[in-house]
Design an enzyme around this catalytic site. Structure first.
Site, short mmCIF file in Angstrom:
data_model
loop_
_atom_site.label_atom_id
_atom_site.label_comp_id
_atom_site.label_asym_id
_atom_site.label_seq_id
_atom_site.Cartn_x
_atom_site.Cartn_y
_atom_site.Cartn_z
N GLU A 13 7.54 17.89 11.40
CA GLU A 13 6.11 18.13 11.14
C GLU A 13 5.98 19.44 10.36
O GLU A 13 6.91 20.25 10.35
CB GLU A 13 5.33 18.20 12.46
CG GLU A 13 5.75 19.36 13.36
CD GLU A 13 5.09 19.29 14.76
OE1 GLU A 13 4.21 18.45 14.98
OE2 GLU A 13 5.47 20.13 15.60
N THR A 33 0.83 -1.22 0.00
CA THR A 33 0.00 0.00 0.00
C THR A 33 0.87 1.28 0.00
O THR A 33 0.36 2.38 0.22
CB THR A 33 -1.02 0.07 1.16
OG1 THR A 33 -0.31 0.28 2.40
CG2 THR A 33 -1.87 -1.18 1.27
N LYS A 88 15.87 9.98 -7.29
CA LYS A 88 15.08 9.15 -8.21
C LYS A 88 14.06 8.29 -7.47
O LYS A 88 13.73 7.19 -7.88
CB LYS A 88 15.98 8.27 -9.09
CG LYS A 88 17.01 9.07 -9.86
CD LYS A 88 16.40 10.15 -10.73
CE LYS A 88 17.46 11.05 -11.35
NZ LYS A 88 16.83 12.22 -12.03
N LYS A 121 1.82 2.52 7.11
CA LYS A 121 0.61 2.36 7.93
C LYS A 121 0.11 0.93 8.02
O LYS A 121 -0.53 0.56 9.00
CB LYS A 121 -0.50 3.27 7.37
CG LYS A 121 -0.28 4.75 7.64
CD LYS A 121 -0.70 5.10 9.06
CE LYS A 121 -0.64 6.61 9.30
NZ LYS A 121 -1.13 6.96 10.65
N SER A 156 -6.78 10.20 6.62
CA SER A 156 -6.57 11.11 5.49
C SER A 156 -6.04 10.36 4.29
O SER A 156 -5.78 10.94 3.25
CB SER A 156 -5.61 12.23 5.90
OG SER A 156 -4.39 11.68 6.34
N ASN A 164 2.59 7.79 -1.64
CA ASN A 164 1.30 7.92 -2.32
C ASN A 164 1.01 9.35 -2.73
O ASN A 164 0.57 10.17 -1.93
CB ASN A 164 0.20 7.37 -1.42
CG ASN A 164 0.25 5.85 -1.37
OD1 ASN A 164 0.41 5.21 -2.41
ND2 ASN A 164 0.15 5.28 -0.18
N GLY A 202 0.18 12.31 14.31
CA GLY A 202 -0.27 11.97 15.66
C GLY A 202 0.86 11.47 16.54
O GLY A 202 0.79 11.51 17.77
N GLY A 203 1.91 10.95 15.91
CA GLY A 203 3.10 10.56 16.67
C GLY A 203 3.28 9.06 16.85
O GLY A 203 4.18 8.63 17.57
N GLY A 204 2.46 8.25 16.18
CA GLY A 204 2.56 6.80 16.33
C GLY A 204 3.88 6.25 15.80
O GLY A 204 4.57 5.48 16.48
N ASN A 213 -3.49 7.17 3.95
CA ASN A 213 -2.63 6.00 4.02
C ASN A 213 -3.11 4.94 5.01
O ASN A 213 -3.02 3.74 4.73
CB ASN A 213 -1.19 6.40 4.34
CG ASN A 213 -0.48 7.00 3.13
OD1 ASN A 213 -0.85 6.71 1.99
ND2 ASN A 213 0.51 7.84 3.38
#
Lengths: 319, 319
Positions: free
Chosen positions: A201, A48, A270, A52, A77, A305, A177-179, A79
């Site tokens: 961030e 994916t 690249k 995540k 949002s 993505n 979020g910081g995960g 991913n």
């Protein structure tokens, strides 16, 4: 409860059949631009195309069969939604993904292509909408962050980095979020004490910079950012104490430098990284962290993505 | 004289301080699209972002000091020119690069940025122009292909692939004059007899397909192609016999499928490849070589030098 190295190691075994061990590459062509010895961990090449899946898959694999049968739901949002949709497809269960209108269209299309049910709403309402639907249909909510099992899965990024025994001076990670930051820090600080870990961030959404400065969870005003995966307005409650304890600093990067980072990765490295991952390259280009040519720096490219439309934004960007 | 495995091994030692050992990655995300087990050798991440530096550097390092001092000259649609310019800069000598008008603007800019002298001319005149200048200034000509020392350097791509001991069923390489194909075949066929080697070229410029069909060097009519590094109109005289003896087949790929290959690499593989490298992916998408899911296929991504303007061409492309 908290997050331990053992949780992350167990998650690694659990999710191994479903994910890729992504490449960690030495990128000499970027050294001169970033002023350090550049290494990249390419979660953009993950299943994916983002990290995540590691957290979502660990969380979902720990559910009871009867809960799996009822179906799962999440807010994202992009991913994380795509990861949940992918996991549901792999396991043959139903998934609903609540997507904020402000999110990437490219990502929403990918979520639908995996067969998940897509529900759109305003970004501020997404958690309420998901909660209402979860109660109505008895879906299990798969949180995008602020969850120990999600974090344990995400921390496997750190285990894979540690397995390279490169003795990195710095590891820099994109942060919302910081995960990813909390969990990778847990893995790294328990295996390589001398490595410094930084989060980056968008300066327009400095939820961690503000919260760390005040020493407490701080909600910040919503603002737009090109980094469509980094839109959370406050740190996760479970993530924040870990981040506060373990990391060495937080870098708040301007929109201009996020795009510079993305263009540098594309034109010289690249590799295709999404703006939300390019934030870590932008941080160095913007001079927010002083590194030297001898420093071994590992940049965690969290996802790739991005639609071709975003490349329009790169045309007039210099790096 | 001909090309031997020993020549390539010696070249590897000679050029090692100047080049990168590029990544060879397993790309599981592309398996479903290409119907095989996908591996990519990323010469796009090489110094100057293309494999050409390997051959140019080997040739230049074998020159006498007095010839180096007089300066070097070459003709190139881009990547070889950039390699020669880079080598000259590294060694502190003068380089002139004759560039055909039809070549990539992006590549010409990169050549000038390295401090080389740029001379533009029509593609059909490039060899004459270079010869005239070489005679006038006593420059040594560094051929882009059709030279045993250039080939020996380029064949190090094959040595690096062989060092992975993956027992590839197929290796597929982009082909223009045939230097990379002849030399990599020499390295591969001498180390892994069971691996099949294929070349891929634009169907609009089928210099190898035609020459192999007729059994002799054949010059083909000039036509345009998006693959700006694959514009030679006949095989190299020294390359052709090696290619003819060693390779298992040649694939002639349509312009449409070259772009499909490029978009697939970018959107699903998250890597930037130039159209001239995407030809090998296009070959499989177009069904020109039948592969099966168990087949281990190594795609040699020969370069990644592409401007953002070319990405415009990908907008309406499906894969």
């Amino acid at each position: 409860m908290t997050l331990t190295l053992k949780d992350i190691q167990e998650a690694a075994d659990r999710i191994a059949p479903y994910i890729h061990q992504t490449p960690l590459l030495r990128m000499e062509n970027l050294d001169a631009f970033l002023g350090c010895e550049v290494h990249v961990k390419l979660e953009s090449m993950q299943v994916t195309n983002a990290f995540k899946i590691r957290g979502a898959m660990n969380k979902i694999l720990k559910l009871e069969d009867e809960d799996l049968e009822k179906g799962i739901i999440t807010t994202s949002s992009g991913n994380h939604g795509r990861a949940v949709a992918f996991a549901a497809k792999r396991l043959g269960i139903h998934a609903t993904v609540v997507v904020p209108d402000s999110g990437s269209k490219y990502k929403a299309v990918a979520i639908e292509a995996l067969g998940a049910e897509l529900v759109r709403c305003d970004v501020s309402e997404r958690f309420d909408v998901a909660e209402t639907l979860a109660r109505k249909y008895d879906y299990t909510y798969i949180p995008p962050f602020d969850d120990y099992e999600v974090m344990a899965g995400q921390g496997t990024v750190g285990l894979e980095i540690a397995a390279h025994h490169e003795d990195f001076n710095y590891i820099i990670l994109p942060t919302s979020g910081g995960g990813l930051l909390a969990s990778t820090s847990t893995a790294i600080k328990n295996t390589s004490a001398s490595t410094k870990v930084y989060g980056a961030e968008p300066a327009s959404l400095p939820r961690y910079s503000e919260s760390l400065a005040r020493g407490e969870l701080t909600r910040i005003p919503r603002q737009k950012t090109i980094a469509d995966a980094l839109v959370t307005d406050q740190p996760g409650e479970r993530n924040f104490p870990i981040v506060k304890e373990l990391i060495d600093g937080m870098l708040a990067v301007s929109e201009e430098y996020i795009l510079k980072g993305m263009k540098l990765l594309m034109m010289e490295g690249k590799i295709v990284a999404e703006p939300s991952s390019s934030v870590i390259i932008g941080a160095i280009l913007e001079g927010l962290l002083k590194v030297s040519p001898e420093d071994k720096v590992c940049f965690v490219i969290s996802g790739g993505n991005v639609g071709l439309d975003i490349l329009e934004n790169l045309k007039d960007v210099d790096y």
